[in-house]
Design a protein around this motif. Sequence first.
Motif, PDB file in Angstrom:
ATOM      1  N   ALA A  66      56.838 -24.819 -19.333  1.00 59.41           N
ATOM      2  CA  ALA A  66      56.396 -23.936 -20.421  1.00 59.41           C
ATOM      3  C   ALA A  66      57.130 -22.604 -20.357  1.00 59.41           C
ATOM      4  O   ALA A  66      57.533 -22.059 -21.391  1.00 59.41           O
ATOM      5  CB  ALA A  66      54.890 -23.725 -20.343  1.00 59.41           C
ATOM      6  N   VAL A  67      57.328 -22.079 -19.157  1.00 58.53           N
ATOM      7  CA  VAL A  67      58.047 -20.806 -19.005  1.00 58.53           C
ATOM      8  C   VAL A  67      59.505 -20.963 -19.444  1.00 58.53           C
ATOM      9  O   VAL A  67      60.057 -20.096 -20.144  1.00 58.53           O
ATOM     10  CB  VAL A  67      57.946 -20.296 -17.546  1.00 58.53           C
ATOM     11  CG1 VAL A  67      58.905 -19.157 -17.282  1.00 58.53           C
ATOM     12  CG2 VAL A  67      56.517 -19.871 -17.240  1.00 58.53           C
ATOM     13  N   VAL A  68      60.136 -22.075 -19.076  1.00 62.18           N
ATOM     14  CA  VAL A  68      61.527 -22.313 -19.492  1.00 62.18           C
ATOM     15  C   VAL A  68      61.595 -22.440 -21.010  1.00 62.18           C
ATOM     16  O   VAL A  68      62.493 -21.857 -21.653  1.00 62.18           O
ATOM     17  CB  VAL A  68      62.090 -23.567 -18.783  1.00 62.18           C
ATOM     18  CG1 VAL A  68      63.412 -24.002 -19.404  1.00 62.18           C
ATOM     19  CG2 VAL A  68      62.267 -23.312 -17.298  1.00 62.18           C
ATOM     20  N   GLY A  69      60.671 -23.171 -21.610  1.00 61.84           N
ATOM     21  CA  GLY A  69      60.641 -23.295 -23.065  1.00 61.84           C
ATOM     22  C   GLY A  69      60.434 -21.953 -23.748  1.00 61.84           C
ATOM     23  O   GLY A  69      61.051 -21.661 -24.778  1.00 61.84           O
ATOM     24  N   PHE A  70      59.558 -21.110 -23.168  1.00 62.66           N
ATOM     25  CA  PHE A  70      59.313 -19.776 -23.722  1.00 62.66           C
ATOM     26  C   PHE A  70      60.577 -18.920 -23.656  1.00 62.66           C
ATOM     27  O   PHE A  70      60.933 -18.237 -24.625  1.00 62.66           O
ATOM     28  CB  PHE A  70      58.166 -19.109 -22.961  1.00 62.66           C
ATOM     29  CG  PHE A  70      57.805 -17.750 -23.445  1.00 62.66           C
ATOM     30  CD1 PHE A  70      57.099 -17.586 -24.630  1.00 62.66           C
ATOM     31  CD2 PHE A  70      58.172 -16.625 -22.738  1.00 62.66           C
ATOM     32  CE1 PHE A  70      56.759 -16.329 -25.088  1.00 62.66           C
ATOM     33  CE2 PHE A  70      57.842 -15.356 -23.185  1.00 62.66           C
ATOM     34  CZ  PHE A  70      57.132 -15.209 -24.371  1.00 62.66           C
ATOM     35  N   MET A 108      55.619 -25.280 -26.117  1.00 66.22           N
ATOM     36  CA  MET A 108      54.887 -26.543 -25.996  1.00 66.22           C
ATOM     37  C   MET A 108      55.823 -27.716 -25.728  1.00 66.22           C
ATOM     38  O   MET A 108      55.477 -28.633 -24.966  1.00 66.22           O
ATOM     39  CB  MET A 108      54.069 -26.820 -27.272  1.00 66.22           C
ATOM     40  CG  MET A 108      52.908 -25.871 -27.462  1.00 66.22           C
ATOM     41  SD  MET A 108      51.788 -25.934 -26.055  1.00 66.22           S
ATOM     42  CE  MET A 108      51.960 -24.301 -25.409  1.00 66.22           C
ATOM     43  N   LEU A 109      57.015 -27.702 -26.302  1.00 64.64           N
ATOM     44  CA  LEU A 109      57.984 -28.759 -26.050  1.00 64.64           C
ATOM     45  C   LEU A 109      58.404 -28.755 -24.577  1.00 64.64           C
ATOM     46  O   LEU A 109      58.488 -29.806 -23.942  1.00 64.64           O
ATOM     47  CB  LEU A 109      59.208 -28.586 -26.954  1.00 64.64           C
ATOM     48  CG  LEU A 109      60.267 -29.678 -26.847  1.00 64.64           C
ATOM     49  CD1 LEU A 109      59.689 -31.003 -27.315  1.00 64.64           C
ATOM     50  CD2 LEU A 109      61.490 -29.298 -27.659  1.00 64.64           C
ATOM     51  N   GLY A 110      58.656 -27.574 -24.026  1.00 64.89           N
ATOM     52  CA  GLY A 110      58.985 -27.473 -22.600  1.00 64.89           C
ATOM     53  C   GLY A 110      57.842 -27.955 -21.727  1.00 64.89           C
ATOM     54  O   GLY A 110      58.048 -28.643 -20.722  1.00 64.89           O
TER      55      GLY A 110
END
Length: 177
Positions: A66-70, A108-110
């Motif tokens: 989630a952090v990487v996706g953000f 959300m995708l991450g």
Amino acid sequence: MKTEKVHLALFAEDQIDQAAEAIERLRKFGIPDQNISVISSVPYSEKILGRPMSWTRIPLIAISGAVVGFLVSLLLSFGTPLLYPMTVGGLPLLAIPTSIVVTFELTMLGLLISTFIGVFVETISPSFGPKGYHKSISDGSIGVLFICPLECDERMHASLVELGARLEHYAEEKLWL
């Protein structure tokens, strides 16, 4: 040389309390939790059997995803307009309302991708502890599989038979030098 043997104590499906008591008695005999496995056709929780809670790394992997996706969404939403500034018709360079949607979706995708990968890795990772199976497990029996030293055999067997266990012995022996 210390010899240990794998044993299986089988309990009927309605003897869940006796199986939990058997695990407690095995601990009192000095058998550590990593040398005890419970096999059953019904997924009993650790709390019911008095076992320590098993921890996985899936929540940590999911949060990392989630952090990487953000961060990727922030890079796309704000990094690209700052690298290639182009003002169109007096609109702001950084559009916050539209970037909220992109940020949410990529976060959300991450999260979803990393959770899937984490569950897959946890599934294929090896498990430690005694392994075995008995055909009566499929019929609803509860099996407590454990490794114990040979010097504890008689006392332990008497204690487990007192609870109503049917004991099975495996030919597999572990030799510790």
